[in-house]
Design a protein around this motif. Structure first.
Motif: not given
Length: 67
Positions: A21-29, A46-50
């Motif tokens: 999820l952190k990788k996905e958040a980075f890609n989304l940013r 994603v932020r809430r799932d983290v």
């Protein structure tokens, strides 16, 4: 993703999911910065799932420390 689903997983599984999820958040940013992000609501999800995973991990650690 529900908290009840997360509570049934092992801490190792939760950590693996947290990394993903952190990788996905980075890609989304990155997509947002370059103007390529189409689904802006996904950033919030994603932020809430983290946060949910971190909460469950902390609860499991507290239970382990109490026992």
């Amino acid at each position: 993703m529900n908290a009840s689903e997360l509570k049934s997983k092992t801490p190792d599984q939760l950590r693996d999911q947290l990394v993903a999820l952190k990788k996905e958040a980075f890609n989304l940013r990155f997509q947002q910065a370059t103007g390529q992000l189409e689904n802006t609501a996904r950033v919030r999800v994603v932020r809430r799932d983290v946060a949910r995973i971190k909460t469950v991990l902390n609860q499991k650690a507290a239970e382990a420390a109490a026992n």
